[in-house]
Structures are given as structure tokens and as C-alpha cells.
Write a protein that holds these residues in place. Structure first.
Motif, short mmCIF file in Angstrom:
data_model
loop_
_atom_site.label_atom_id
_atom_site.label_comp_id
_atom_site.label_asym_id
_atom_site.label_seq_id
_atom_site.Cartn_x
_atom_site.Cartn_y
_atom_site.Cartn_z
N ARG A 39 0.84 -1.18 0.00
CA ARG A 39 0.00 0.00 0.00
C ARG A 39 0.89 1.25 0.00
O ARG A 39 1.79 1.36 0.83
N ALA A 40 0.64 2.14 -0.95
CA ALA A 40 1.37 3.41 -1.01
C ALA A 40 0.43 4.52 -0.57
O ALA A 40 -0.63 4.71 -1.16
N LEU A 41 0.82 5.24 0.47
CA LEU A 41 0.01 6.34 0.99
C LEU A 41 0.56 7.63 0.38
O LEU A 41 1.73 7.95 0.57
N THR A 42 -0.30 8.37 -0.33
CA THR A 42 0.18 9.47 -1.15
C THR A 42 -0.89 10.54 -1.33
O THR A 42 -2.08 10.26 -1.22
N LEU A 43 -0.45 11.76 -1.61
CA LEU A 43 -1.36 12.83 -2.00
C LEU A 43 -1.67 12.78 -3.49
O LEU A 43 -2.58 13.47 -3.96
N PHE A 44 -0.93 11.97 -4.23
CA PHE A 44 -1.06 11.94 -5.69
C PHE A 44 -1.15 10.49 -6.20
O PHE A 44 -0.23 10.00 -6.86
N PRO A 45 -2.25 9.80 -5.90
CA PRO A 45 -2.37 8.39 -6.29
C PRO A 45 -2.29 8.16 -7.79
O PRO A 45 -1.88 7.08 -8.23
N GLY A 46 -2.66 9.17 -8.59
CA GLY A 46 -2.62 8.99 -10.03
C GLY A 46 -1.22 8.76 -10.57
O GLY A 46 -1.06 8.22 -11.67
N MET A 47 -0.20 9.17 -9.82
CA MET A 47 1.17 8.97 -10.27
C MET A 47 1.53 7.50 -10.40
O MET A 47 2.44 7.13 -11.15
N PHE A 48 0.83 6.64 -9.68
CA PHE A 48 1.18 5.22 -9.66
C PHE A 48 0.58 4.43 -10.83
O PHE A 48 0.71 3.22 -10.88
N ALA A 49 -0.07 5.12 -11.76
CA ALA A 49 -0.70 4.44 -12.89
C ALA A 49 0.30 3.65 -13.72
O ALA A 49 -0.04 2.62 -14.32
N CYS A 50 1.57 4.10 -13.72
CA CYS A 50 2.57 3.40 -14.54
C CYS A 50 2.84 1.98 -14.05
O CYS A 50 3.35 1.15 -14.80
N LEU A 51 2.49 1.69 -12.80
CA LEU A 51 2.69 0.33 -12.29
C LEU A 51 1.73 -0.67 -12.91
O LEU A 51 1.88 -1.88 -12.73
N ASN A 52 0.75 -0.18 -13.65
CA ASN A 52 -0.18 -1.08 -14.34
C ASN A 52 0.40 -1.61 -15.64
O ASN A 52 -0.26 -2.39 -16.34
N GLU A 53 1.61 -1.19 -16.00
CA GLU A 53 2.24 -1.61 -17.24
C GLU A 53 3.30 -2.67 -16.99
O GLU A 53 3.77 -2.88 -15.88
N SER A 54 3.66 -3.38 -18.06
CA SER A 54 4.81 -4.28 -18.09
C SER A 54 4.72 -5.40 -17.05
O SER A 54 3.63 -5.88 -16.72
N ILE A 55 5.87 -5.80 -16.52
CA ILE A 55 5.96 -6.96 -15.64
C ILE A 55 5.16 -6.76 -14.35
O ILE A 55 4.43 -7.66 -13.92
N ILE A 56 5.30 -5.60 -13.73
CA ILE A 56 4.60 -5.36 -12.46
C ILE A 56 3.10 -5.28 -12.70
O ILE A 56 2.30 -5.77 -11.90
N GLY A 57 2.71 -4.66 -13.79
CA GLY A 57 1.29 -4.60 -14.13
C GLY A 57 0.70 -5.98 -14.29
O GLY A 57 -0.42 -6.26 -13.84
N ARG A 58 1.44 -6.85 -14.95
CA ARG A 58 0.97 -8.22 -15.13
C ARG A 58 0.89 -8.95 -13.79
O ARG A 58 -0.05 -9.73 -13.54
N ALA A 59 1.87 -8.71 -12.91
CA ALA A 59 1.85 -9.34 -11.59
C ALA A 59 0.66 -8.88 -10.77
O ALA A 59 0.04 -9.67 -10.04
N ILE A 60 0.32 -7.59 -10.88
CA ILE A 60 -0.85 -7.07 -10.17
C ILE A 60 -2.13 -7.69 -10.74
O ILE A 60 -3.02 -8.13 -10.00
N LYS A 61 -2.20 -7.74 -12.06
CA LYS A 61 -3.38 -8.31 -12.71
C LYS A 61 -3.58 -9.78 -12.36
O LYS A 61 -4.71 -10.25 -12.16
N ASN A 62 -2.46 -10.51 -12.23
CA ASN A 62 -2.53 -11.94 -11.94
C ASN A 62 -2.60 -12.25 -10.44
O ASN A 62 -2.62 -13.42 -10.05
N GLY A 63 -2.61 -11.21 -9.62
CA GLY A 63 -2.76 -11.43 -8.19
C GLY A 63 -1.49 -11.80 -7.45
O GLY A 63 -1.54 -12.15 -6.27
N LYS A 64 -0.34 -11.72 -8.12
CA LYS A 64 0.93 -12.00 -7.44
C LYS A 64 1.29 -10.85 -6.49
O LYS A 64 1.90 -11.05 -5.45
N ILE A 65 0.92 -9.63 -6.90
CA ILE A 65 1.12 -8.44 -6.09
C ILE A 65 -0.24 -7.78 -5.89
O ILE A 65 -0.96 -7.54 -6.86
N ASP A 66 -0.58 -7.50 -4.63
CA ASP A 66 -1.81 -6.79 -4.30
C ASP A 66 -1.42 -5.35 -3.98
O ASP A 66 -0.96 -5.05 -2.87
#
Length: 229
Positions: A4-31
Motif C-alpha cells: 500500500r502506497a500512501l500518497t497525496l497523488f495516487p494517479g502517479m502510480f498508474a505506470c505500475l499497471n504496465e509491463s511486468i509489475i502490471g501483469r503481476a498485479i493483474k494476476n494477483g501476485k502483487i496486491d
């Protein structure tokens, strides 16, 4: 693993939805979730910063919204609570491995001149720095932590041995990589990589890693000799 990232700017983390980490989030390896600190402000304008006591330039993030956000996300203190700070422990390959094997992570992203010290004293377990420089906020640093730690979580990388042969995995810089074609713009792939002799290939890669490390990062070899890597 939960992060969990606590931030004033949550939109900045949209890039984590791409590439390897994005796939890991989508597949439930990373919540992963970016939590908006501003939503917890009791100020009618959702203000989360104020001028520093004692004077000085800039603004400081106020403790109340951060404290309430932490208590909402992690009421039982189940997460390892990390403040992204240039004063913290330097992020390293070893630290990433340790974090991946430990508790779920809560990453607090400061902004402006920083965070009221009292909320750090009350709530945080650790401070981590991604380098000896100052960023405009902790979000980019937190993304570096999410990416680098996630790579050590089972099932995130396509190959289970990928992170075992990368730069810093054994205290050395990684050897160069080549792929097709065997010649490009007059430059050829080293012959040893084409002969199919895996013992010779392993020896070449090891020697190349040592040579690169001696030339580009001799400090790593000093750390290795001292038992630091």
C-alpha cells in the motif's frame, strides 16, 4: 504480497499497471493500492499541509490525515511501515530481497518539505532512500521500491532464475547481452556465445562481469571483499 502506497497523488502510480509489475498485479501476485491521504483530512478543504514551525521555506505535511490514513489501512500494524526519505537506509539488492521475504509493505510518500516528525515517531518502522538526491515527492521512490521488491516475489518474473543472474545478484555488474542478428553495423556477437559450450559461456560471462565491475564500479568489489555484498 500486499503493498500500500500512501500518497497525496495516487494517479502517479498508474505506470505500475504496465509491463511486468502490471501483469503481476493483474494476476494477483502483487496486491497493490495507492491510497489517497487527502481523503482522510478533517479540514473542510481537505488541506494536508501547513507552514513549518520555526519558519523556513515550503510547506510540511500535517500529521492528522497521515495518521488517520495509516490507522485505516493498517489498524493492527500488520504491515512494515516505511517512509520514503533521503535520510533512510539506502535501497540495495539485499534489502529488496529481505523486504520481499518479510511482511506486507506500507509505503508513506512525503511531499513538499516533508512530513511532520510526530507522525513518523508514532507510526513508522523504517525509512528507505533510493539515492543521495532529493525528489519532489516520495512517489517516484515508492515506485522504485514496488518494482524492485516485487521482482523477488514468487511468480512475478517469467523465469525463476532471472533475478539470480542480474546486476548486483552476486555483488557484480551483469555481463552484456546479445541477440539476433549475429552481426549488426559491423559489430559481431562474441564467438564464445555462439559455440554452444555452456562451460565456456559461463566462464566468459563471469569474467566479463568481473572486468566490468572493476572498470565501472570498483566499490562493489571492495564491498565484496569486506563481506558487505
Amino acid at each position: 504480497m500486499k503493498i500500500r502506497a500512501l500518497t497525496l497523488f495516487p494517479g502517479m502510480f498508474a505506470c505500475l499497471n504496465e509491463s511486468i509489475i502490471g501483469r503481476a498485479i493483474k494476476n494477483g501476485k502483487i496486491d497493490f493500492e495507492a491510497v489517497d491521504i487527502r481523503a482522510y483530512s478533517k479540514d473542510k478543504h481537505q488541506k494536508c499541509d501547513d507552514t513549518p514551525y520555526g519558519g523556513g521555506a515550503g510547506m510540511v505535511m500535517t500529521p492528522q490525515p497521515i495518521y488517520d490514513c495509516i490507522q485505516s489501512v493498517d489498524p493492527g500494524h500488520d504491515y512494515l511501515r516505511v517512509y520514503m526519505s533521503p535520510k533512510g537506509e539506502k535501497l540495495s539488492d539485499r534489502l529488496c530481497r529481505d523486504l520481499a521475504l518479510g511482511r506486507d509493505l506500507l509505503l508513506l510518500c512525503g511531499h513538499y518539505e516533508g512530513v511532520d516528525q510526530r507522525v513518523l515517531d508514532l507510526c513508522m518502522d523504517k525509512e528507505i532512500s533510493v539515492g543521495d538526491y532529493v525528489l519532489s515527492g516520495g512517489e517516484l521512490a515508492a515506485m522504485v521500491v514496488v518494482d524492485s521488491v516485487s521482482r523477488f516475489v514468487d511468480g512475478v518474473l517469467g523465469s525463476a532464475v532471472s533475478h539470480e543472474t542480474e546486476t548486483f545478484s552476486d555483488g557484480l555488474l551483469e555481463y552484456p547481452h546479445y541477440t539476433r542478428p549475429p552481426e549488426f553495423m559491423g559489430l559481431k556477437v562474441p564467438e564464445v556465445l555462439l559455440n554452444g559450450n555452456h562451460k565456456e559461456i559461463d566462464r566468459y560471462r563471469r569474467n566479463t562481469s568481473v572486468d566490468l565491475t572493476e572498470r565501472l564500479r570498483p566499490d562493489l568489489l571492495e564491498d565484496k571483499a569486506d563481506g558487505g555484498v
